[in-house]
Write a protein that holds these residues in place. Structure first.
Motif, short mmCIF file in Angstrom:
data_model
loop_
_atom_site.label_atom_id
_atom_site.label_comp_id
_atom_site.label_asym_id
_atom_site.label_seq_id
_atom_site.Cartn_x
_atom_site.Cartn_y
_atom_site.Cartn_z
N LYS A 111 2.74 11.28 1.68
CA LYS A 111 1.92 11.05 0.52
C LYS A 111 2.56 10.32 -0.56
O LYS A 111 3.61 10.59 -1.04
CB LYS A 111 1.38 12.32 -0.13
CG LYS A 111 0.58 12.06 -1.41
CD LYS A 111 -0.15 13.28 -1.99
CE LYS A 111 -0.86 13.10 -3.18
NZ LYS A 111 -1.10 14.46 -3.75
N ASP A 112 2.02 9.19 -1.28
CA ASP A 112 2.56 8.30 -2.27
C ASP A 112 3.62 7.48 -2.16
O ASP A 112 4.08 6.63 -2.95
CB ASP A 112 2.68 8.98 -3.56
CG ASP A 112 1.43 9.74 -4.14
OD1 ASP A 112 0.45 9.34 -4.16
OD2 ASP A 112 1.46 10.99 -4.83
N SER B 198 0.84 -1.10 0.00
CA SER B 198 0.03 0.04 -0.05
C SER B 198 1.06 1.32 -0.11
O SER B 198 2.18 1.22 0.35
CB SER B 198 -0.94 0.00 1.45
OG SER B 198 -0.12 0.17 2.41
N ARG B 199 0.40 2.38 -0.41
CA ARG B 199 0.91 3.78 -0.45
C ARG B 199 0.10 4.48 0.32
O ARG B 199 -1.30 4.58 0.34
CB ARG B 199 1.17 4.12 -1.81
CG ARG B 199 2.10 3.41 -2.59
CD ARG B 199 2.43 3.97 -4.13
NE ARG B 199 3.34 3.34 -4.83
CZ ARG B 199 4.67 3.37 -4.90
NH1 ARG B 199 4.89 4.81 -3.96
NH2 ARG B 199 5.52 2.72 -5.48
N LYS C 159 -2.18 7.85 1.56
CA LYS C 159 -2.93 8.57 0.50
C LYS C 159 -2.99 10.09 1.54
O LYS C 159 -2.33 10.32 2.36
CB LYS C 159 -4.36 8.32 0.30
CG LYS C 159 -4.16 6.95 -0.39
CD LYS C 159 -5.60 6.19 -0.80
CE LYS C 159 -5.80 5.16 -1.89
NZ LYS C 159 -4.64 4.02 -1.53
N SER D 158 8.46 9.15 -6.29
CA SER D 158 7.14 9.65 -5.94
C SER D 158 7.08 11.22 -6.75
O SER D 158 5.92 11.25 -7.22
CB SER D 158 6.80 9.86 -4.62
OG SER D 158 7.94 10.67 -3.68
N ASN E 125 4.24 11.82 -9.81
CA ASN E 125 3.27 12.86 -9.75
C ASN E 125 3.62 14.16 -10.67
O ASN E 125 2.84 15.08 -10.47
CB ASN E 125 3.35 13.33 -8.16
CG ASN E 125 2.77 12.19 -7.24
OD1 ASN E 125 1.73 11.58 -7.77
ND2 ASN E 125 3.21 12.03 -5.98
#
Length: 203
Positions: free
Chosen positions: A25-26, A16-17, A19, A86, A90
């Motif tokens: 974040k991420d 999982s990352r 959120k 990341s 993004n």
């Protein structure tokens, strides 16, 4: 996580990352746990991987490509340089190429030996620019992949990845790897010919 024999809840946690907003974040929970384990092992990243392999009860052995402290960077189509995995995903926009800073990271000898001793080497699937290509940017890894007598198979992702390979075809994915390793470096490419229905796509 892909090799783990652990409970599915543990695998979900590792994969999982975070959120939302903020500094996490991420970021992958697995990567953060790996960083924490390395700190517990006095900064020994190799030992951290071995310890987490025990926690996940993996089948096989996980080896890093390099133990050097490197930063993954991307040059975007507009010439902008983005630093960090990341941040690259993004950034939005088209990735022209990725590179490592510094570029001369040394390979882990055991990883090189494993490549040379292998019968078959499977590349992918995974995030093209932030998971697969970074390993190939370690020069000694790329050299070993060219020299090994093992059959090399590239398994292409079943769809493009938003923020990384938007609008890429299967051949576009393969071309990025072939451009790094050379025209004769891949023996087989496996790609899915089925179009994924829109309702099954996750963005």
């Amino acid at each position: 996580a892909a090799l783990a024999s652990s409970e599915s809840a543990m695998l979900d946690l590792f994969s999982s990352r975070f959120k939302g907003e903020g500094g996490l974040k991420d970021h992958s929970v697995g990567n953060l746990l790996l960083a924490a384990m390395a700190e517990l092992k006095g900064g020994d990243f190799y030992q951290a991987i071995q310890e987490l392999s025990k926690v996940l009860a993996i089948r096989g052995k996980v080896l890093p490509s390099t133990l050097s402290n490197v930063t993954l960077c991307a040059e975007m189509a507009d010439g902008k340089i983005i630093r960090g995995e990341s941040s690259i995903t993004n950034a939005g926009g088209t990735i022209r190429r990725v590179f490592m800073d510094p570029a001369d990271a040394g390979a882990v000898p055991e990883a090189i030996q494993s490549i040379m001793d292998a019968d078959i080497i499977v590349i992918g699937p995974g995030s093209l620019f932030t998971s697969i290509v970074p390993n190939l940017l370690v020069k000694d890894i790329a050299t070993a992949l060219r020299k090994t007598k093992a059959k090399k198979v590239y398994i292409c992702n079943i769809m493009s990845q938003p923020g990384e390979t938007d609008d890429y075809s299967a051949s576009d994915h393969a071309a990025k790897i072939i451009n790094i390793l050379g025209k004769k470096a891949i023996d087989y490419i496996i790609a899915d010919q089925v179009v994924i229905p829109p309702e099954e796509r996750q963005y």
